[in-house]
Design an enzyme around this catalytic site. Structure first.
Site, PDB file in Angstrom:
ATOM      1  N   ARG A   1       0.849  -1.205   0.000  1.00 58.50           N
ATOM      2  CA  ARG A   1       0.000   0.000   0.000  1.00 58.50           C
ATOM      3  C   ARG A   1       0.873   1.237   0.000  1.00 58.50           C
ATOM      4  NH1 ARG A   1       2.587   2.315   3.138  1.00 58.50           N
ATOM      5  NH2 ARG A   1       2.516   2.370   5.401  1.00 58.50           N
TER       6      ARG A   1
ATOM      7  N   HIS B   1      -0.182   9.442  10.562  1.00 56.24           N
ATOM      8  CA  HIS B   1      -0.260   9.525  12.021  1.00 56.24           C
ATOM      9  C   HIS B   1      -1.663   9.961  12.462  1.00 56.24           C
ATOM     10  CE1 HIS B   1       3.940   8.543  12.775  1.00 56.24           C
ATOM     11  NE2 HIS B   1       4.185   9.176  11.633  1.00 56.24           N
TER      12      HIS B   1
ATOM     13  N   ASP C   1      -4.267   7.414  12.023  1.00 55.12           N
ATOM     14  CA  ASP C   1      -5.049   6.183  12.250  1.00 55.12           C
ATOM     15  C   ASP C   1      -5.174   5.833  13.734  1.00 55.12           C
ATOM     16  OD1 ASP C   1      -2.350   5.332  12.355  1.00 55.12           O
ATOM     17  OD2 ASP C   1      -2.724   3.437  11.306  1.00 55.12           O
TER      18      ASP C   1
ATOM     19  N   GLY D   1      11.044  -2.695   3.551  1.00 54.28           N
ATOM     20  CA  GLY D   1      11.564  -1.451   4.135  1.00 54.28           C
ATOM     21  C   GLY D   1      11.512  -0.258   3.203  1.00 54.28           C
TER      22      GLY D   1
ATOM     23  N   GLY E   1       8.672   1.365   2.331  1.00 53.85           N
ATOM     24  CA  GLY E   1       7.498   2.191   2.563  1.00 53.85           C
ATOM     25  C   GLY E   1       6.232   1.699   1.888  1.00 53.85           C
TER      26      GLY E   1
ATOM     27  N   SER F   1       5.356  -3.877   3.292  1.00 48.51           N
ATOM     28  CA  SER F   1       5.504  -5.307   3.042  1.00 48.51           C
ATOM     29  C   SER F   1       5.095  -6.103   4.282  1.00 48.51           C
ATOM     30  CB  SER F   1       6.951  -5.634   2.652  1.00 48.51           C
ATOM     31  OG  SER F   1       7.823  -5.196   3.666  1.00 48.51           O
TER      32      SER F   1
ATOM     33  N   ASP G   1      -2.489   0.108   7.587  1.00 50.09           N
ATOM     34  CA  ASP G   1      -1.870  -0.762   6.589  1.00 50.09           C
ATOM     35  C   ASP G   1      -2.677  -2.035   6.339  1.00 50.09           C
ATOM     36  OD1 ASP G   1       0.022   1.224   6.679  1.00 50.09           O
ATOM     37  OD2 ASP G   1       1.417   0.111   7.915  1.00 50.09           O
TER      38      ASP G   1
ATOM     39  N   TYR H   1       8.300   6.360  16.460  1.00 50.86           N
ATOM     40  CA  TYR H   1       6.871   6.101  16.269  1.00 50.86           C
ATOM     41  C   TYR H   1       6.180   5.954  17.628  1.00 50.86           C
ATOM     42  CZ  TYR H   1       2.619   4.084  14.247  1.00 50.86           C
ATOM     43  OH  TYR H   1       1.324   3.849  13.875  1.00 50.86           O
TER      44      TYR H   1
END
Ligand code: GLA
Length: 349
Positions: free
Chosen positions: A9, A16, A18, A104, A106, A109, A149, A198
């Protein structure tokens, strides 16, 4: 052999938001992870991946205990082990993972892998139900992510982005015009601080929400009431970003790519200045893309702290690489992606 898959996706706008009961507009992309499961009367699930040399073995009745999951080696197997712990398959066997999604870069995966593995191990239900299980697996594996995601990976519709309201978990398909070329450029910077950064942002948003309520439901007047300047900036980003998601969805549906692009630029500025998740490499990649004639807008996408940039451009405006000063070889590969079906969405039709 039963197989299941999950697409990657890219988030067009709404980062930031969700885990703040806000809104976002991601789309599934035309690259995917596939898991084939060779069931056998054994007590373990063996995980094999094209992307990693090490094979991992997980007991089918592994405890959903974060300490246990996070101590597992090899590290790549922690998320799939958490999925096994939550999916509780009836038998063991071998799961063969294949993917054309770069790890990795973005494109999430990890959500594609979690969703595909959950589905092949027999988890069923709505996109929201499958996404919740996958989010719980990410938490067990040590990353306190939101639903963005896995939800788009399961529930998107080809040709469309998915407008998600995380307060109600309702979704709406928003058509992506044919003349919108969506380009993902990996800044090349690995997300070294991603996990710690994060988690810190999640904690700051929780602290702000303790004062003004869920930030996705708050308004600008709530933001000014926050005394702490850091929390005020974090909240200002989330509140502004949700408004930009709504405006972007309207612009996209109307085919107004100039307005959509301007909102992406504002989003990047807010992620950089107020949310402080950009990096010099991400800023440089955005600036280079914006300097190309025919690029409507560009912004960092996903968690930030390194990772990728997404741009919306006229077809032909961005080639297979983007020249970025200061990078090895002076250019970065640009991946052109099309809005694809989520795996449960295509199964439902
Ligand atoms: C990561 C997380 C998502 C979301 C984004 C930021 O991709 O996995 O849940 O929070 O960051 O929007």
């Amino acid at each position: 052999m039963p197989t299941a898959w999950g697409p990657g996706r890219v988030n067009l706008i709404g980062d930031h938001t969700d885990y703040n009961e806000g809104r976002a507009l991601p789309m599934a992309v035309d690259a995917r992870t596939t898991v084939a499961f060779d069931a056998a009367p054994v007590g373990t699930v063996e995980l094999r991946s094209d992307a990693f040399d090490e094979v991992a073995t997980v007991p089918v009745d592994v405890d959903p205990d974060p300490r246990l999951v996070q101590a597992l080696e090899p590290a790549w197997a922690r998320l799939p082990a958490a999925v096994v712990a939550l999916a509780r398959p009836e038998t063991g066997g071998t799961a063969h993972v294949k993917s054309d999604l770069p790890v990795g870069a973005g494109l999430s995966s990890s959500a594609a892998l979690a969703v595909a593995l959950a589905c092949v191990l027999g988890v069923d239900g709505s996109p929201v139900a499958v996404a919740r299980l996958c989010r719980q697996a990410e938490h067990l594996a040590g990353t306190p992510v939101g639903l963005l995601d896995p939800l788009v990976c399961a529930g998107a519709r080809a040709g469309h982005a998915l407008l998600v309201d995380f307060a109600t978990l309702s979704t709406r398909d928003v058509p992506v015009p044919d003349d919108a070329d969506v380009v993902v450029v990996d800044s090349g910077e690995r997300r070294a601080l991603r996990d710690a950064g994060y988690a810190a942002r999640v904690a700051e948003c929780e602290a702000a929400a303790a004062v003004v309520g869920p930030l996705g439901l708050a308004g600008p007047e709530d933001v000014v009431g926050l005394r702490d300047p850091v929390l005020r900036r974090r909240a200002r980003h989330v509140v502004g970003e949700c408004a930009r998601v709504d405006a972007f969805a309207d612009a996209l549906a109307a085919g107004d790519l100039a307005t959509a692009g301007a909102l992406m630029v504002e989003s990047h500025r807010s992620l950089a200045d107020d949310f402080e998740v950009s990096t010099p490499a991400l800023d440089a990649t955005v600036a280079t893309l914006l300097s190309c004639p025919g690029v409507h807008g560009a912004r960092l996408t996903g968690a930030g702290f390194g990772g990728s940039v997404v741009a919306v451009a006229e077809p032909g405006a961005v080639g297979p690489t983007v020249p970025v000063p200061g990078t090895r070889g002076g250019s970065l590969p640009a991946r052109h992606v099309r809005p694809a079906d989520g795996c449960l969405r295509s199964a439902a039709r």
